[in-house]
Design an enzyme around this catalytic site. Structure first.
Site, PDB file in Angstrom:
ATOM      1  N   HIS A  17      19.220  18.870  14.278  1.00 13.79           N
ATOM      2  CA  HIS A  17      20.774  19.945  15.443  1.00 13.79           C
ATOM      3  C   HIS A  17      21.468  18.489  15.544  1.00 13.79           C
ATOM      4  CE1 HIS A  17      18.885  23.642  14.755  1.00 13.79           C
ATOM      5  NE2 HIS A  17      19.522  23.178  14.058  1.00 13.79           N
ATOM      6  N   LYS A  41      20.299  40.644  14.893  1.00 10.19           N
ATOM      7  CA  LYS A  41      19.188  39.299  13.905  1.00 10.19           C
ATOM      8  C   LYS A  41      18.351  39.405  15.222  1.00 10.19           C
ATOM      9  CE  LYS A  41      20.460  37.398   9.557  1.00 10.19           C
ATOM     10  NZ  LYS A  41      20.593  35.940   9.656  1.00 10.19           N
ATOM     11  N   ARG A  92      20.450  18.881   4.490  1.00  9.61           N
ATOM     12  CA  ARG A  92      18.974  17.829   4.260  1.00  9.61           C
ATOM     13  C   ARG A  92      18.230  17.841   3.309  1.00  9.61           C
ATOM     14  NH1 ARG A  92      16.459  22.634   7.833  1.00  9.61           N
ATOM     15  NH2 ARG A  92      17.710  24.027   5.964  1.00  9.61           N
ATOM     16  N   SER A 129      14.230  24.873  12.595  1.00  5.35           N
ATOM     17  CA  SER A 129      14.035  25.590  13.439  1.00  5.35           C
ATOM     18  C   SER A 129      12.437  26.387  13.327  1.00  5.35           C
ATOM     19  CB  SER A 129      14.922  26.533  14.231  1.00  5.35           C
ATOM     20  OG  SER A 129      15.742  25.283  14.205  1.00  5.35           O
TER      21      SER A 129
END
Ligand code: PNS
Length: 172
Positions: A17, A41, A92, A129
């Site tokens: 990040h 969440k 990515r 993450s």
């Protein structure tokens, strides 16, 4: 003034990040790192929104044109409120592309906004993450993947969670 937003969950921020934020800070006059505060969440998150923002602030303090904010609801509403016309996302791999393209097109249908994709640096192309948390949970070494201050918090939080799980297990 060209402003951009780097949105995400950042649970927690990784070196991948930070690489994207650093590169975005060279392309735009101002970059706002926006942490999604999705209350539904919050139980699934390892860190609270405040903790995630604190870690981001510390991790991006070397970039003078980068700030950190939280947002609830639609990203486009946040962008409208802050006069932002560009969303920066790291890509990515091809597997990221389908979903990111769909979100970029949905966001541009909601307001006049462009999504700018920055290819992740090869050394971080596997980094997420969720994987960092999983590897750290089972004792793997993630010290090269997150800043030192994030590693300390991660280690501490996982130990707390493990102790809680043990207590719950004993109570049954
Ligand atoms: O790090 P993540 O989990 O990939 O971040 C996803 C995030 C927070 C950027 C995305 O879920 C988002 O923009 N949420 C805000 C709600 C919204 O605007 N949804 C419509 C997206 S097209």
């Amino acid at each position: 003034m060209r402003k951009a937003v780097c949105p995400g969950s950042f649970d927690p921020v990784t070196n991948g990040h930070i690489d994207i934020v650093a590169r975005a800070s060279l392309l735009f006059d101002e970059v706002v790192v926006a942490v999604g505060v999705n209350k539904s969440k919050s139980r699934a998150r390892l860190f609270t929104a405040e903790e995630r923002m604190e870690m981001l602030e510390k991790s991006t303090s070397q970039f003078p044109n980068v700030t950190v904010a939280g947002f609830e609801g639609l990203l486009t509403t946040f962008c409208e409120q802050h006069g932002i016309r560009a969303i920066v996302k790291g890509l990515r791999a091809v597997s990221d592309f389908d979903y990111e393209l769909q979100m970029a097109q949905m966001n541009s249908s909601l307001m006049n906004i462009e999504t700018v994709f920055i290819p992740t640096s090869p050394e971080y192309s596997f980094l997420a993450s969720s994987l960092v948390k999983e590897v750290a949970t089972f004792g793997g070494d993630v010290s090269s993947l997150v800043p030192d201050h994030v590693l300390s918090r991660l280690t501490q939080r996982l130990a707390e969670r493990a102790a809680e799980a043990e207590e719950e297990g004993e109570g049954q």
